[in-house]
Design a protein around this motif. Structure first.
Motif, short mmCIF file in Angstrom:
data_model
loop_
_atom_site.label_atom_id
_atom_site.label_comp_id
_atom_site.label_asym_id
_atom_site.label_seq_id
_atom_site.Cartn_x
_atom_site.Cartn_y
_atom_site.Cartn_z
N THR A 1 0.82 -1.21 0.00
CA THR A 1 0.00 0.00 0.00
C THR A 1 0.86 1.26 0.00
OG1 THR A 1 -1.68 1.25 1.21
CG2 THR A 1 -0.17 -0.08 2.52
N SER B 1 -9.56 2.08 -6.83
CA SER B 1 -10.41 1.60 -5.74
C SER B 1 -11.62 2.51 -5.55
CB SER B 1 -9.61 1.54 -4.43
OG SER B 1 -10.45 1.27 -3.34
N ASP C 1 -13.35 2.13 -2.72
CA ASP C 1 -13.54 2.02 -1.27
C ASP C 1 -13.35 3.39 -0.62
OD1 ASP C 1 -13.66 1.37 1.37
OD2 ASP C 1 -11.79 0.23 1.41
N ARG C 2 -14.45 4.01 -0.26
CA ARG C 2 -14.39 5.36 0.29
C ARG C 2 -13.70 5.40 1.65
NH1 ARG C 2 -17.35 9.52 -1.61
NH2 ARG C 2 -17.88 10.24 0.51
N SER C 3 -13.75 4.31 2.40
CA SER C 3 -13.06 4.30 3.69
C SER C 3 -11.55 4.37 3.49
CB SER C 3 -13.44 3.07 4.51
OG SER C 3 -13.04 1.88 3.86
N SER C 4 -11.04 3.73 2.43
CA SER C 4 -9.60 3.84 2.14
C SER C 4 -9.27 5.24 1.64
CB SER C 4 -9.17 2.78 1.12
OG SER C 4 -9.74 3.01 -0.15
N TRP C 5 -10.20 5.87 0.93
CA TRP C 5 -10.01 7.27 0.54
C TRP C 5 -9.92 8.13 1.81
CZ3 TRP C 5 -13.96 8.68 -3.90
CH2 TRP C 5 -13.80 7.78 -4.96
N GLU D 1 -16.10 8.08 7.28
CA GLU D 1 -16.27 6.71 6.79
C GLU D 1 -15.08 5.85 7.19
OE1 GLU D 1 -17.84 5.92 2.89
OE2 GLU D 1 -18.52 8.00 2.68
N TRP D 2 -13.89 6.42 7.12
CA TRP D 2 -12.69 5.68 7.54
C TRP D 2 -12.75 5.35 9.03
CZ3 TRP D 2 -8.87 8.17 10.73
CH2 TRP D 2 -7.80 7.33 11.06
N GLN E 1 -15.06 2.50 9.73
CA GLN E 1 -14.47 1.22 9.39
C GLN E 1 -13.45 0.77 10.43
OE1 GLN E 1 -13.11 0.30 5.31
NE2 GLN E 1 -11.20 -0.42 6.24
N GLU F 1 -13.66 -2.67 12.44
CA GLU F 1 -12.59 -3.67 12.41
C GLU F 1 -12.08 -3.97 13.82
OE1 GLU F 1 -9.45 -2.73 9.73
OE2 GLU F 1 -10.72 -2.96 7.94
N ARG G 1 -11.90 -10.21 6.35
CA ARG G 1 -12.18 -8.77 6.28
C ARG G 1 -11.16 -7.95 7.04
NH1 ARG G 1 -17.65 -6.24 8.94
NH2 ARG G 1 -17.01 -4.06 8.95
#
Length: 229
Positions: free
Chosen positions: A70, A91, A93-97, A143-144, A147, A151, A217
């Protein structure tokens, strides 16, 4: 406005064809564009120092850098050095953004963004203008954070498993069935079924598939199995 000929833009991207096309397009726009190909042999510090040594004004960074891993750990040190880091990613994936924005990325652009929009974003970055509305930035970071909390909750549940249960879950993750696990571990199927029932209860899922999906996940690593059942 900063003259474009004085603007160095670095592309940290492992997809050669995409990077070459973007590099060519940016040079035609008058930018000093260059790609730094990440390599699995490089450490994060190596790649960070390589980028910093070239003193770019803007870095276009992909999050998925192939064998390197990454690109997320690169963002904060580059941003702290005053470099405008713009994420260019496939990607969705908004959480990764949100994670990237939290680390200091100033904008996220999908890889299918039109070139004129990419160029306009770079120009705004060089001129010190905002690249993202505050509401959008806050929404992505939120959002991040959601998540991260989810997790952590999953990892807490996984932490309640006994070692035997963790070993069984690890074997389920490899695709083995109850009968296979019983034979491998020299125990009865009823013993394994009891372990599986406890796993599902502790993870709060209704099926073995759900348990395996939950473990994957959060990139959970099962313990090494010892033959002492």
């Amino acid at each position: 406005m900063t003259p474009m000929h004085a603007t160095r833009v670095l592309l940290v991207e492992d997809h050669a064809l995409f990077a070459e096309a973007l590099e060519t397009a940016l040079r035609l726009e008058g930018y000093e564009a260059q790609r730094i190909p990440p390599s699995g042999e490089l450490t994060t510090d190596d790649l960070t120092q390589a980028v910093l040594s070239m003193q770019p004004a803007v870095v276009l960074l992909d999050l998925d850098l192939g064998s390197f891993g990454t690109g997320l750990p690169l963002i904060n040190p580059l941003a702290r050095a005053g470099i405008a880091v713009i994420l260019v990613t496939a990607s969705a994936d908004r959480s990764s953004w949100g994670a990237a924005v939290h680390e200091g990325a100033r904008k996220v652009l999908p890889k299918n963004t039109p070139m004129n929009e990419v160029v306009a974003t770079i120009r705004r970055a060089v001129d010190g203008l905002p690249l993202m509305a505050d509401d959008e930035r806050r929404a992505l970071v939120r959002e991040w954070r959601v998540q991260v909390a989810e997790e952590q909750d999953v990892r807490t549940r996984l932490g309640r498993l006994t070692r035997r249960e963790a070993e069984v879950l690890g074997l389920l993750m490899t695709g083995r069935q109850v009968g296979d696990i019983a034979k491998l571990c020299f125990v009865s199927e009823s013993t394994v079924r009891t372990q599986v029932k406890s796993i599902l209860a502790k993870l709060q899922v209704g099926s073995q598939i759900g348990a395996v999906a939950l473990a994957h996940r959060v990139r959970w690593e099962p313990p090494v199995i010892y033959q002492d059942w």
